[in-house]
Write a protein that holds these residues in place. Sequence first.
Motif, PDB file in Angstrom:
ATOM      1  N   ALA A  38       3.307   0.124   0.595  1.00  0.00           N
ATOM      2  CA  ALA A  38       3.929   1.107   1.485  1.00  0.00           C
ATOM      3  C   ALA A  38       5.230   0.561   2.083  1.00  0.00           C
ATOM      4  O   ALA A  38       6.232   1.277   2.183  1.00  0.00           O
ATOM      5  CB  ALA A  38       2.962   1.489   2.602  1.00  0.00           C
ATOM      6  N   ILE A  39       5.221  -0.706   2.458  1.00  0.00           N
ATOM      7  CA  ILE A  39       6.427  -1.332   3.016  1.00  0.00           C
ATOM      8  C   ILE A  39       7.534  -1.370   1.970  1.00  0.00           C
ATOM      9  O   ILE A  39       8.700  -1.067   2.252  1.00  0.00           O
ATOM     10  CB  ILE A  39       6.117  -2.750   3.513  1.00  0.00           C
ATOM     11  N   GLY A 155       7.201   4.301   6.580  1.00  0.00           N
ATOM     12  CA  GLY A 155       6.481   3.034   6.571  1.00  0.00           C
ATOM     13  C   GLY A 155       5.215   3.092   7.408  1.00  0.00           C
ATOM     14  O   GLY A 155       4.146   2.621   6.994  1.00  0.00           O
ATOM     15  N   LEU A 156       5.324   3.691   8.601  1.00  0.00           N
ATOM     16  CA  LEU A 156       4.174   3.795   9.484  1.00  0.00           C
ATOM     17  C   LEU A 156       3.094   4.713   8.904  1.00  0.00           C
ATOM     18  O   LEU A 156       1.897   4.392   8.929  1.00  0.00           O
ATOM     19  CB  LEU A 156       4.607   4.327  10.855  1.00  0.00           C
ATOM     20  N   ILE A 161      -2.014   5.336   6.275  1.00  0.00           N
ATOM     21  CA  ILE A 161      -2.901   5.967   5.300  1.00  0.00           C
ATOM     22  C   ILE A 161      -3.477   4.917   4.354  1.00  0.00           C
ATOM     23  O   ILE A 161      -4.666   4.953   4.006  1.00  0.00           O
ATOM     24  CB  ILE A 161      -2.148   7.051   4.499  1.00  0.00           C
ATOM     25  N   ALA A 162      -2.638   3.980   3.940  1.00  0.00           N
ATOM     26  CA  ALA A 162      -3.103   2.926   3.043  1.00  0.00           C
ATOM     27  C   ALA A 162      -4.167   2.057   3.719  1.00  0.00           C
ATOM     28  O   ALA A 162      -5.142   1.644   3.087  1.00  0.00           O
ATOM     29  CB  ALA A 162      -1.913   2.057   2.602  1.00  0.00           C
ATOM     30  N   TYR A 163      -3.987   1.811   5.019  1.00  0.00           N
ATOM     31  CA  TYR A 163      -4.937   0.955   5.752  1.00  0.00           C
ATOM     32  C   TYR A 163      -6.337   1.571   5.752  1.00  0.00           C
ATOM     33  O   TYR A 163      -7.344   0.878   5.601  1.00  0.00           O
ATOM     34  CB  TYR A 163      -4.442   0.755   7.183  1.00  0.00           C
ATOM     35  N   PHE A 164      -6.392   2.887   5.935  1.00  0.00           N
ATOM     36  CA  PHE A 164      -7.683   3.564   5.983  1.00  0.00           C
ATOM     37  C   PHE A 164      -8.116   4.137   4.634  1.00  0.00           C
ATOM     38  O   PHE A 164      -9.138   4.819   4.544  1.00  0.00           O
ATOM     39  CB  PHE A 164      -7.639   4.698   7.008  1.00  0.00           C
TER      40      PHE A 164
END
Length: 202
Positions: A38-39, A155-156, A161-164
């Motif tokens: 994502a970054i 980015g946020l 979304i990627a984190y969860f």
Amino acid sequence: MIFFVGAAILLILVPGPDLIFAVTQAVTLGKRAGILTAIGLSLGNVVHTLAAALGLSLILKTSAVAFTIFKILAAVYLFYLAYMSFKHRKTPIQMRNGIPQKGVQLLAKGFIMNVLNPKVALFFLTFLPQFVNYSYGHAALQMIILGFVFLILSGLIFGGIAYFAGTFSQRLLSQPRFGEWSSITGGVIFTALGLNLLVTKV
């Protein structure tokens, strides 16, 4: 700026190659992989922002006729995006298994994937000018600021979304209604932006 942030958030949430790629990496390789991807994807927007700002500056310096032609072509492109969003609103979002890679490789792959996507470049060139106040002058600088705001938001959101992703995103993205309503929302926004661009004056 508030309207820009709202429109940007809605468009970022519309399922697209970047979001699906970040989620895929998170689901198949873990949260860290998804966040790094994502970054990388978000950092790629720096290139598109600078290119769009330079392109708009050249268009404005050329002539009013050139700007009018640009408006028409950009509006047509936005209407095309709207049409595609409505057309494929019921198409299920497919996810593929990713290939394990190192963190730096994921970061670089996300960056390169974003930079080399001509659709992203066209999107920035048609989206950012919508929110430039030409009466203030310094159109290029305004676009750069807007572009970096978009970068931070993407980015946020992508990172969140990627984190969860490992716990709920795969199930969420597999729901037809989610993809359908996201596509419809994107289509409406693209249509509104196209119409707004046609009446924009320098």
